[in-house]
Design a protein around this motif. Structure first.
Motif, PDB file in Angstrom:
ATOM      1  N   UNK A  37     -43.296 -28.817  -0.969  1.00 47.68           N
ATOM      2  CA  UNK A  37     -42.291 -29.710  -0.417  1.00 47.68           C
ATOM      3  C   UNK A  37     -41.822 -29.242   0.944  1.00 47.68           C
ATOM      4  N   UNK A  38     -40.493 -29.067   1.080  1.00 49.40           N
ATOM      5  CA  UNK A  38     -39.958 -28.586   2.354  1.00 49.40           C
ATOM      6  C   UNK A  38     -40.009 -27.076   2.475  1.00 49.40           C
ATOM      7  N   UNK A  39     -40.599 -26.398   1.464  1.00 45.59           N
ATOM      8  CA  UNK A  39     -40.802 -24.968   1.534  1.00 45.59           C
ATOM      9  C   UNK A  39     -39.679 -24.125   0.978  1.00 45.59           C
ATOM     10  N   UNK A  40     -38.599 -24.761   0.532  1.00 47.05           N
ATOM     11  CA  UNK A  40     -37.461 -24.011   0.029  1.00 47.05           C
ATOM     12  C   UNK A  40     -37.029 -24.558  -1.329  1.00 47.05           C
ATOM     13  N   UNK A  41     -36.454 -23.683  -2.142  1.00 48.88           N
ATOM     14  CA  UNK A  41     -35.928 -24.098  -3.437  1.00 48.88           C
ATOM     15  C   UNK A  41     -34.502 -24.597  -3.265  1.00 48.88           C
ATOM     16  N   UNK A  72     -28.567 -24.344  -2.771  1.00 50.80           N
ATOM     17  CA  UNK A  72     -29.580 -23.814  -3.680  1.00 50.80           C
ATOM     18  C   UNK A  72     -29.294 -24.172  -5.129  1.00 50.80           C
ATOM     19  N   UNK A  73     -28.016 -24.383  -5.469  1.00 51.95           N
ATOM     20  CA  UNK A  73     -27.621 -24.561  -6.863  1.00 51.95           C
ATOM     21  C   UNK A  73     -27.164 -25.998  -7.120  1.00 51.95           C
ATOM     22  N   UNK A  74     -27.327 -26.404  -8.369  1.00 57.55           N
ATOM     23  CA  UNK A  74     -26.813 -27.700  -8.816  1.00 57.55           C
ATOM     24  C   UNK A  74     -26.270 -27.521 -10.231  1.00 57.55           C
ATOM     25  N   UNK A 116     -39.556 -14.846 -11.376  1.00 54.47           N
ATOM     26  CA  UNK A 116     -39.065 -13.959 -10.325  1.00 54.47           C
ATOM     27  C   UNK A 116     -38.544 -14.710  -9.106  1.00 54.47           C
ATOM     28  N   UNK A 117     -39.306 -15.682  -8.620  1.00 53.64           N
ATOM     29  CA  UNK A 117     -38.889 -16.369  -7.401  1.00 53.64           C
ATOM     30  C   UNK A 117     -37.616 -17.177  -7.637  1.00 53.64           C
ATOM     31  N   UNK A 118     -37.553 -17.881  -8.769  1.00 56.69           N
ATOM     32  CA  UNK A 118     -36.356 -18.665  -9.082  1.00 56.69           C
ATOM     33  C   UNK A 118     -35.162 -17.741  -9.311  1.00 56.69           C
ATOM     34  N   UNK A 119     -35.377 -16.676 -10.090  1.00 55.51           N
ATOM     35  CA  UNK A 119     -34.294 -15.738 -10.351  1.00 55.51           C
ATOM     36  C   UNK A 119     -33.764 -15.095  -9.084  1.00 55.51           C
ATOM     37  N   UNK A 131     -27.938 -16.590  -4.219  1.00 54.90           N
ATOM     38  CA  UNK A 131     -26.921 -17.632  -4.029  1.00 54.90           C
ATOM     39  C   UNK A 131     -25.607 -17.248  -4.688  1.00 54.90           C
ATOM     40  N   UNK A 132     -25.656 -16.745  -5.920  1.00 57.18           N
ATOM     41  CA  UNK A 132     -24.441 -16.341  -6.619  1.00 57.18           C
ATOM     42  C   UNK A 132     -23.777 -15.140  -5.924  1.00 57.18           C
TER      43      UNK A 132
END
Length: 409
Positions: free
Chosen positions: A51-55, A83-85, A136-139, A145-146
């Protein structure tokens, strides 16, 4: 070239085998699918998968045991992070933890009871967040972000009290954060996943296709009892037979690779420090080394069904050992040394050097960088793979002359 010489060249063993292979490719749809459709699908799949390259908008939950304006304000701050929802609110941590294990959410924030009261009284209070780190990448994205959010939230109560006493906000910021960090991501300032994943992953998938196509082209000759005619067209010269037979596939996959380089580096603007000719040379050498590797595997396992299974396994192992997602140097020592047996490993190492080692943009990776970064070592390894068929071709010729096709079932 004079006409007699041209006619003599057209009747040469090399041209006869080349013409014969082109006719075979045109007459069977499997070649169009494996040589054109699948590589092009892989090209555009890897160009669009990130996609746009970012989560963004990763689903998280909130466990609010306080239910006060302060806790609701903190939840709104979480919802404001790109980053969060926040998708779920839970009554207790057990429900939130169960959803994390089911991957309905990737993490959650726990606001303890008495949060607002302790903040107003100036007492210490802990905010706890949990995240799914098997991914790993999502975590990593959720943790960052947190941490960034809670770092700001922890200073907010003290900043309000200081401003209430009449202290200027600039002085408050200096007092709360006397040391500030400046983050400058090099090569990939946008933190775009496609920058370091798209080109290597495309060539990892392309080498699997090339291994399969090469071994099928060779193995089908014996499978369908046409190997003798193939060798006869080359006047019994197995080297001419193999080179002329594989040349059309080399050209097709090279064209696809050139198109991929144009799409990725010119179209998607993925950073590349090497010039086009150097990148083209490395790509061509990689394709030839992969074909030489496939020829060697076929000579060792000369049964079509068996060699297809072997090259599929080798292609998958090469994808793991190329070092795209995990540094090969930090793998278990025997695995690290085994990775040298795969052409894709050396190509990815050289490609990453060409993409990232220069400092002046396109074309800044020159011959001095080629030597100082150790890229030449990977090129030497790829050249070494070209010598493997020289050892295996006599065995292949013996198998063809024997004329017997063994079944491994």
């Amino acid at each position: 070239m004079k006409k007699p010489q041209f006619r003599r060249w057209c009747r040469s063993p090399f041209v006869r085998v080349l013409r014969r292979e082109c006719q075979r490719m045109i007459s069977r749809r499997i070649y169009a699918v494996s040589c054109i459709i699948l590589p092009l699908f892989t090209l555009f799949f890897m160009a669009t998968i990130f996609g746009n390259g970012q989560m963004e908008e990763l689903p998280v939950g909130v466990v609010d045991d306080d239910f006060t304006p302060a806790s609701r304000g903190l939840v709104r701050q979480v919802e404001a992070v790109p980053t969060l929802r926040v998708t779920s609110h839970y009554a207790n941590e057990a429900e939130a933890r169960a959803d994390v294990r089911r991957k309905r959410i990737y993490g959650y924030l726990c606001i303890p009871s008495g949060f607002e009261a302790k903040v107003n009284d100036g007492k210490p209070v802990s905010l706890t967040f949990y995240y799914h780190y098997a991914l790993l990448s999502v975590g990593s994205e959720i943790r960052a972000a947190f941490q960034s959010l809670l770092k700001q939230a922890s200073a907010f109560p003290l900043a309000e009290q200081a401003q209430a006493l009449g202290i200027p906000s600039a002085d408050v910021q200096t007092f709360l954060l006397p040391v500030r960090d400046q983050v400058h991501p090099l090569v990939n300032p946008d933190m775009d996943y496609s920058v370091y994943l798209t080109p290597p992953f495309f060539y990892v998938l392309l080498q699997v296709l090339l291994l399969l196509v090469t071994t099928y082209a060779l193995g089908s000759e014996r499978k369908f009892h046409t190997a003798s005619a193939w060798l006869a067209a080359a006047n019994g010269r197995i080297g001419v037979a193999v080179v002329a037979k594989l040349l059309p596939y080399t050209v097709i996959f090279l064209i696809v690779s050139v198109l991929a380089n144009w799409v990725y580096f010119a179209g998607l603007h993925i950073p590349c420090q090497a010039n086009g000719w150097m990148l083209l040379g490395l790509t061509c050498l990689f394709l030839l080394a992969t074909q030489a590797f496939a020829v060697t595997l076929y000579a060792l396992f000369p049964v079509l069904g068996l060699v297809i299974s072997v090259v599929s396994m080798m292609g998958s192992l090469g994808a793991t050992l190329c070092g795209v997602t995990f540094p090969v140097n930090h793998m278990y020592a025997p695995v690290y040394h085994a990775s040298f047996l795969f052409p894709v490993r050396h190509f990815v190492v050289a490609l990453q050097q060409m993409l990232y080692a220069g400092e002046g943009g396109w074309g800044s990776f020159g011959w001095s960088e080629f030597l100082t970064t150790g890229t030449w070592k990977s090129v030497v390894w790829l050249l070494g793979f070209l010598l493997l068929p020289c050892v295996c071709l006599p065995r292949m010729k013996q198998l063809i002359r024997r004329g017997q096709y063994e079944s491994w079932e």
